[in-house]
Design an enzyme around this catalytic site. Structure first.
Site, PDB file in Angstrom:
ATOM      1  N   GLU A 145      -4.112   1.113  -6.211  1.00 56.30           N
ATOM      2  CA  GLU A 145      -3.359   0.087  -6.695  1.00 56.30           C
ATOM      3  C   GLU A 145      -3.035   0.109  -7.985  1.00 56.30           C
ATOM      4  O   GLU A 145      -3.942   0.465  -8.722  1.00 56.30           O
ATOM      5  CB  GLU A 145      -3.675  -1.191  -6.093  1.00 56.30           C
ATOM      6  CG  GLU A 145      -2.494  -2.342  -5.948  1.00 56.30           C
ATOM      7  CD  GLU A 145      -1.289  -1.703  -5.263  1.00 56.30           C
ATOM      8  OE1 GLU A 145      -0.223  -1.307  -6.294  1.00 56.30           O
ATOM      9  OE2 GLU A 145      -1.073  -1.809  -3.958  1.00 56.30           O
TER      10      GLU A 145
ATOM     11  N   CYS B 186       0.715  -1.045   0.073  1.00 53.04           N
ATOM     12  CA  CYS B 186       0.045   0.047  -0.176  1.00 53.04           C
ATOM     13  C   CYS B 186       0.972   1.278   0.130  1.00 53.04           C
ATOM     14  O   CYS B 186       1.723   1.540   1.194  1.00 53.04           O
ATOM     15  CB  CYS B 186      -0.857  -0.076   1.297  1.00 53.04           C
ATOM     16  SG  CYS B 186      -2.168   1.497   1.291  1.00 53.04           S
TER      17      CYS B 186
END
Length: 218
Positions: free
Chosen positions: A104, A2
């Site tokens: 992402e 992340c």
């Protein structure tokens, strides 16, 4: 992993969601990147919760200096109890990191960016750890986000994902007296039940871009 997320909720929404006793001072952002100070929720000795701003990129307390130390933006769930950089923080310094979504990049077809968020667009919280680094008169408070292997939702995009703590488990996660093994069992993907993925434009690729275009559907 992340490495980018968004937090666009109001201060009032954060106070209500995390049941804070005091108001929150922070700057909403559509594109939060490592190296910034980010909002964290910690639990005090009396069980109340407080919002604090910590540097995203954990500097272990044992590091010789903060400048040349590896700033650890993520901690792997599989080894968080074993790695010296995270072991003590996992036992004693767990935190929640508020978010409205995270980004992402799927690399198989031209690095398409995705915004992963709740279907109702509401707040949620990453599982985090915080640390205090101190040398002489200088002190730095920093944090990291715990990640896990991707679930069915995330696998087409990436092989890792940030761990999300369900609201019903906030206290158990933050509780300093909780057994570490019990805390580890909270790191599952149950909180992804109401999450969805949305393809967004490459505007978000630049961390300097911080506006609604970062989450605009492409």
């Amino acid at each position: 992993m992340c490495g980018r997320y968004s937090l666009t909720a109001s201060a009032e929404q954060i106070v209500e969601h995390f049941q804070l006793l005091r108001s929150v001072k922070f700057q909403p952002s559509y594109n939060i990147a490592p190296g910034q100070k980010i909002l964290n929720i910690v639990e005090l000795e009396d069980g109340s919760r407080k919002a604090v701003n910590l540097f995203w990129g954990l500097v272990p307390s044992r590091a010789k200096d903060k400048k040349n130390s590896s700033h650890l933006i993520n901690a792997r769930m599989e080894t968080v109890q074993e790695k010296p950089s995270f072991r003590s923080a996992f036992k004693h310094r767990r935190c929640l990191i508020p978010a409205n979504g995270f980004f992402e990049w799927e690399r198989l077809n031209g690095k398409q960016a995705f915004h992963i968020h709740r279907t109702d667009q509401q707040l949620f919280a990453f599982a985090g750890l915080w640390e205090q680094w101190q040398h002489e008169a200088e002190t730095l408070y920093s944090c990291t986000i715990i990640t896990a292997a991707a679930n069915e939702l995330m696998q087409p995009i990436h092989d890792r994902m940030p761990v999300i703590i369900s609201p019903g488990h906030y206290h158990q996660w933050l509780d300093k007296t909780a057994d570490a093994e019990k805390a580890l069992r909270l790191l599952n993907d149950a909180a992804y039940t109401d999450m969805t993925t949305t393809p967004v434009s490459d505007w978000v690729n630049n961390p300097r871009h911080d506006d609604e275009r970062c989450v605009q559907v492409c």
